[in-house]
Design a protein around this motif. Structure first.
Motif, short mmCIF file in Angstrom:
data_model
loop_
_atom_site.label_atom_id
_atom_site.label_comp_id
_atom_site.label_asym_id
_atom_site.label_seq_id
_atom_site.Cartn_x
_atom_site.Cartn_y
_atom_site.Cartn_z
N ALA A 25 0.84 -1.21 0.00
CA ALA A 25 0.00 0.00 0.00
C ALA A 25 0.87 1.25 0.00
N ARG A 26 0.48 2.21 -0.84
CA ARG A 26 1.23 3.46 -0.96
C ARG A 26 0.31 4.63 -0.59
N ILE A 27 0.92 5.79 -0.42
CA ILE A 27 0.18 7.04 -0.28
C ILE A 27 0.37 7.83 -1.56
N VAL A 28 -0.72 8.13 -2.23
CA VAL A 28 -0.68 8.86 -3.49
C VAL A 28 -1.15 10.30 -3.23
N ALA A 29 -0.27 11.24 -3.50
CA ALA A 29 -0.59 12.64 -3.24
C ALA A 29 0.25 13.53 -4.13
N ASP A 30 -0.32 14.65 -4.59
CA ASP A 30 0.50 15.60 -5.33
C ASP A 30 1.12 16.60 -4.35
N GLY A 57 1.00 10.39 -9.02
CA GLY A 57 0.52 9.62 -10.15
C GLY A 57 -0.76 8.88 -9.87
N SER A 58 -0.95 7.79 -10.60
CA SER A 58 -2.20 7.03 -10.51
C SER A 58 -2.19 6.09 -9.32
#
Length: 505
Positions: A25-30, A57-58
């Motif tokens: 599991a990752r954390i996706v954030a700009d 990213g996605s």
């Protein structure tokens, strides 16, 4: 299932199933949500022992996705609402503050399953009931260093409190560097109640507290207590102080506790009140106050400056009222919103002054009239009833720290009150929020703070955040039970009352 959410969100819709947290599991954030991403990574690592990678990213199934709403900024006063959607992934959306609060909600939802972790499928839409949700720490009677104040901020912000009221001055010590009046800390900060070590915050210390609070979406409310609770000023500037005035309660308490009485020019180590006052009609006093309050205002980015106004027992009512009228006008002239304790409502406070009510949930006629004055002058009230919201009061008669002069406050008592129902004849919007004060006569360490803070602060947080129609003691008992595991993971101690069936999951 009972979701372990405190304070209870505005809307919670449970769905069948759960998301099992995968090692990948990752954390996706700009970059607009990078601060929130770091907070979420810390929370997951603290709770599970594994820190996820932060990426752009996605998203993939099982990821945590943070979305910062457009048009919001990083101020603690921005939109505090947020949403959490947990299904094939975890999606948190809100302003900078809303993201922070959504992360605190996810912290509570993470539950251990054997060797793994899971999150229930749920849709949460949430926003606070009251704008002002505060905690107070008395650093004047007992001095707490910057790291302890930061630890207090961490605990409070996890429960969505957004104001940190620091009681910086009292009879026992002056705790903030003032460049124009260096004797205040040179002479007035060396000791604390019962002879404990003293100390003070340099301006850089205070700026660090403000910065850390802001990073946790809390606004610092500094208090310089006036015109009473000022014995420590006399150690530096005796020329603006009246002689101590003894009262029957002070004499009786000192005899009962074996504590010293105040002596002009000597540090005061007891905790009796009402004996001290600045010289209200002396121009030197007002030169002093203009110097001090100007520096505090310049040092504080938040909108508030609290000037006390409580327990001036040796001051004639006419003199007290004249002082309050002038000092609140001075604060307003510095561009800050004055705050005072509710007794100051006997005076013609400056327009917009906020009153902090600390009487009982069944107020006397005089206290109620004083509280109403703030709303008549265009301000509002922050509710801190001493017999339900004071964290320094004992849970029961045998508790090892705390006082009992207001009440014994168990968890149910801390939960069972309604802020808008205390003062009659006020509209609900006259109540700006709630605050949970922690006075420090009997506490000397972070462990002592935890004993009095947890779990009652959670009850008070729910009073400040959650809808009034959702207030239910049986529900709260069920929901708070699993927070023991959350607090343990953060290494936050505290009391665990036996009326709660605490869970370690």
């Amino acid at each position: 299932m009972v979701l372990p959410l405190v304070p209870l969100p505005s809307s919670v819709v449970e769905r069948p199933g759960a998301l099992v947290l995968a090692p990948s599991a990752r954390i996706v954030a700009d970059d607009t949500a990078d601060a929130a991403a770091s907070v979420l990574a810390d929370v997951i690592a603290q709770r599970t022992g594994s820190r996820p990678e932060i990426v752009t990213g996605s998203a993939r199934p099982g990821d945590f996705v943070l979305h910062r709403r457009a048009g919001t900024d990083d101020e603690a006063t921005d939109d505090e609402s947020y949403t959490v959607r947990i299904g094939d992934d975890v999606r948190i959306e809100g302003s900078a503050t809303g993201l922070f609060y959504g992360i605190q909600t996810v912290r509570q939802l993470l539950t251990s399953e054997g060797d793994g972790w899971m999150l229930p499928h749920v849709e949460i839409d949430d926003a606070p009931r009251f704008e002002y949700r505060g905690v107070m720490l008395d650093v004047a009677r007992t001095f707490f260093d910057v790291e302890t104040v930061k630890a207090y901020i961490e605990r409070a912000s996890s429960l969505k409190f957004n104001r940190l009221h620091l009681h910086l001055t009292d009879d026992q010590g002056w705790r903030l560097q003032i460049d124009s009046r260096p004797l205040l800390t040179e002479n007035g900060s060396a000791t604390a109640v019962l002879g404990r070590p003293g100390g003070f915050y340099t301006k850089d210390d205070f700026r660090e507290i403000v910065r850390y609070a802001s990073a946790h979406h809390m606004i610092v409310v500094p208090e310089i207590d006036l015109p009473g609770h000022t014995h420590a000023i006399g150690l530096a500037h005796p020329e603006i102080m009246e002689a101590p005035v003894m009262n029957d309660a002070l004499l009786a308490q000192a005899a009962e506790l074996g504590q010293p009485l105040p002596i002009a020019g000597e540090p005061y180590l007891g905790w009796g009140v009402g004996h001290s006052s600045v010289k209200i009609h002396d121009e030197h006093t007002w030169e002093f106050l203009r110097d001090v309050l100007s520096e505090v205002a310049d040092l504080t980015p938040g909108p508030y400056l609290h000037v006390g106004g409580d327990e001036a027992l040796g001051t004639a009512p006419a003199d007290f009222n004249a002082f309050i009228e002038q000092v609140t006008a001075l604060v307003a002239g510095l561009g800050k919103t004055p705050m005072t304790w509710h007794e100051a409502g006997s005076a013609l406070v400056a327009e917009g002054t906020i009153g902090q009510y600390w009487g009982s949930v069944a107020p006397s006629a005089a206290h109620a009239a004083e509280a109403r004055r703030f709303t008549e002058r265009g301000g509002g009230l922050v509710m801190s009833p001493s017999d339900t919201a004071y964290l320094d009061q004992k849970y029961d008669a045998d508790f090892t720290v705390g006082l009992d002069w207001a009440s014994l406050i168990n968890l149910k008592t801390a939960y069972d009150w309604e802020p808008t129902a205390i003062i009659d004849d006020l509209s609900d919007d006259a109540i700006l929020g709630v605050e949970a004060p922690l006075w420090s006569e009997t506490i000397a360490s972070l462990a002592d703070i935890d004993q009095l803070f947890f779990p009652r602060a959670a009850a008070l947080a729910e009073t400040g955040w959650s809808r009034a129609d959702s207030h239910d003691w049986a529900s709260f008992q069920s929901r708070i039970a699993s927070l023991d595991a959350v607090w343990d993971a953060a290494q936050w101690g505290g009391h665990r009352p036996t009326e709660i069936a605490w869970s370690n999951r």
